[in-house]
Design an enzyme around this catalytic site. Structure first.
Site, PDB file in Angstrom:
ATOM      1  N   THR A  25      36.751  13.108  24.577  1.00 57.52           N
ATOM      2  CA  THR A  25      35.766  12.371  23.781  1.00 57.52           C
ATOM      3  C   THR A  25      34.501  12.146  24.590  1.00 57.52           C
ATOM      4  OG1 THR A  25      37.508  11.271  22.529  1.00 57.52           O
ATOM      5  CG2 THR A  25      35.368  10.169  22.581  1.00 57.52           C
ATOM      6  N   SER A  27      29.902  12.843  25.037  1.00 56.84           N
ATOM      7  CA  SER A  27      28.763  13.744  24.822  1.00 56.84           C
ATOM      8  C   SER A  27      28.785  14.988  25.698  1.00 56.84           C
ATOM      9  CB  SER A  27      27.463  12.968  25.074  1.00 56.84           C
ATOM     10  OG  SER A  27      27.440  12.481  26.411  1.00 56.84           O
ATOM     11  N   THR A  28      29.690  15.030  26.689  1.00 57.02           N
ATOM     12  CA  THR A  28      29.777  16.244  27.522  1.00 57.02           C
ATOM     13  C   THR A  28      30.816  17.194  26.936  1.00 57.02           C
ATOM     14  OG1 THR A  28      29.233  14.872  29.437  1.00 57.02           O
ATOM     15  CG2 THR A  28      30.018  17.112  29.880  1.00 57.02           C
ATOM     16  N   GLY A  81      35.625  14.361  29.438  1.00 58.76           N
ATOM     17  CA  GLY A  81      34.522  13.902  30.278  1.00 58.76           C
ATOM     18  C   GLY A  81      34.963  12.748  31.158  1.00 58.76           C
ATOM     19  N   LYS A  93      37.010   6.237  33.291  1.00 56.99           N
ATOM     20  CA  LYS A  93      36.783   6.724  31.928  1.00 56.99           C
ATOM     21  C   LYS A  93      36.811   5.544  30.964  1.00 56.99           C
ATOM     22  CE  LYS A  93      38.830  10.357  30.369  1.00 56.99           C
ATOM     23  NZ  LYS A  93      37.568  10.707  29.678  1.00 56.99           N
ATOM     24  N   GLY A  94      36.369   5.780  29.733  1.00 57.87           N
ATOM     25  CA  GLY A  94      36.412   4.720  28.731  1.00 57.87           C
ATOM     26  C   GLY A  94      35.065   4.254  28.249  1.00 57.87           C
ATOM     27  N   GLU A 102      42.998   9.086  25.512  1.00 56.27           N
ATOM     28  CA  GLU A 102      42.651  10.091  26.534  1.00 56.27           C
ATOM     29  C   GLU A 102      43.688  10.093  27.648  1.00 56.27           C
ATOM     30  OE1 GLU A 102      38.734   8.674  27.476  1.00 56.27           O
ATOM     31  OE2 GLU A 102      37.787  10.324  26.392  1.00 56.27           O
TER      32      GLU A 102
HETATM   33  O1  DER Z   1      35.177   7.451  27.100  1.00 46.37           O
HETATM   34  C1  DER Z   1      35.342   8.395  27.899  1.00 46.37           C
HETATM   35  O2  DER Z   1      36.139   8.366  28.862  1.00 46.37           O
HETATM   36  C2  DER Z   1      34.502   9.605  27.716  1.00 46.37           C
HETATM   37  O3  DER Z   1      35.107  10.711  28.287  1.00 46.37           O
HETATM   38  C3  DER Z   1      33.096   9.352  28.199  1.00 46.37           C
HETATM   39  O4  DER Z   1      33.017   8.209  28.985  1.00 46.37           O
HETATM   40  C4  DER Z   1      32.432  10.491  28.900  1.00 46.37           C
HETATM   41  O5  DER Z   1      31.082  10.226  28.862  1.00 46.37           O
HETATM   42  P1  DER Z   1      29.966  11.282  28.418  1.00 46.37           P
HETATM   43  O6  DER Z   1      29.590  10.935  27.003  1.00 46.37           O
HETATM   44  O7  DER Z   1      28.866  11.051  29.404  1.00 46.37           O
HETATM   45  O8  DER Z   1      30.568  12.664  28.528  1.00 46.37           O
END
Ligand code: DER
Length: 221
Positions: A25, A27-28, A81, A93-94, A102
């Site tokens: 989950t 934006s990457t 990500g 993460k989170g 995740e």
């Molecule tokens: O919630 C998460 O762990 C996501 O992987 C996120 O934190 C990753 O962030 P990004 O939008 O910069 O890829």
């Protein structure tokens, strides 16, 4: 090119026909999922396990076949990500609120690739506040318990109300400044009654793909 897009697309080169894929989950990994949608249209045979309702929606829109988490025993590869990655491949993460699903998906994955831009690769974890998922009941008491571990927990809000995860829980963003022992803190947090899960991922990342501003990509093993 955007480091996130570079990293997200690069990770997909590791995907093979017939794989069950954990779909992260954020934006990457968004770019990984977009690329997977293109390849599925060209005949790539994969099944995705989404880590959030937003990823599930995106994957469905792209025509990526999905399989429910409860129907499988193991995942071949997860691409996800992270908010911070340290040289031990320990993660925070989170940031996107999806940490519980995740971590559950990562925990049954044979391999995990983390896709980031270079801003996320840090010497020490902790500048990014550590997300901790908690039950709604008695959250004020849980907050005090968590703060005894040396942080300032802040209840995450959205539109002036508490943010509610896909699992119906709240999230604290916990300001530790610096986290020296992620393994120990991960254990101590999860021992607190009311804590569901926390965003420290230890021993859950095998490869880190780093997209850089100069349009190069580093792959760390
Ligand atoms: O919630 C998460 O762990 C996501 O992987 C996120 O934190 C990753 O962030 P990004 O939008 O910069 O890829």
């Amino acid at each position: 090119m955007d480091g996130k897009k570079l990293a997200g697309e690069k990770a997909v080169e590791s995907v093979k026909d017939g794989m069950i894929l954990g779909l992260g989950t954020g934006s990457t990994v968004y770019w990984s999922i977009l690329k997977l949608g293109e390849l599925v249209k060209k005949g790539l045979d994969i099944k995705g396990v989404p880590t959030s309702k937003s990823t599930e929606k995106l994957a469905k829109e792209l025509g990526i076949p999905l399989v429910s988490f409860s129907s499988i025993n193991q995942i071949d590869l997860t691409i996800d990500g992270a908010d911070e990655v340290n040289p031990n491949f320990e993660l925070i993460k989170g940031g996107g609120g999806a940490l519980l699903r995740e971590k559950m998906v990562a925990s049954i994955s044979k391999s995990s690739i983390i896709v980031i831009d270079e801003t996320k690769y840090v010497p020490n974890l902790g500048e990014f506040p550590l997300p901790v998922e908690i039950v709604q009941f008695g959250w004020e008491v849980t907050s005090k318990q968590i703060s005894t571990l040396g942080c300032k927990p802040e209840l995450r809000t959205k539109n002036n109300s508490p943010f509610v995860t896909d699992n119906g829980n709240y999230i604290f963003d916990c300001y530790f400044e610096k986290i020296d022992d992620a393994v120990k803190l991960n254990t101590r947090l999860n021992m607190i009654p009311g804590v569901v899960e926390n965003g420290l991922f230890v021993h859950l990342a095998d490869t880190i793909v780093v997209g850089k501003r100069d349009s190069s990509v580093d792959i760390l093993y």
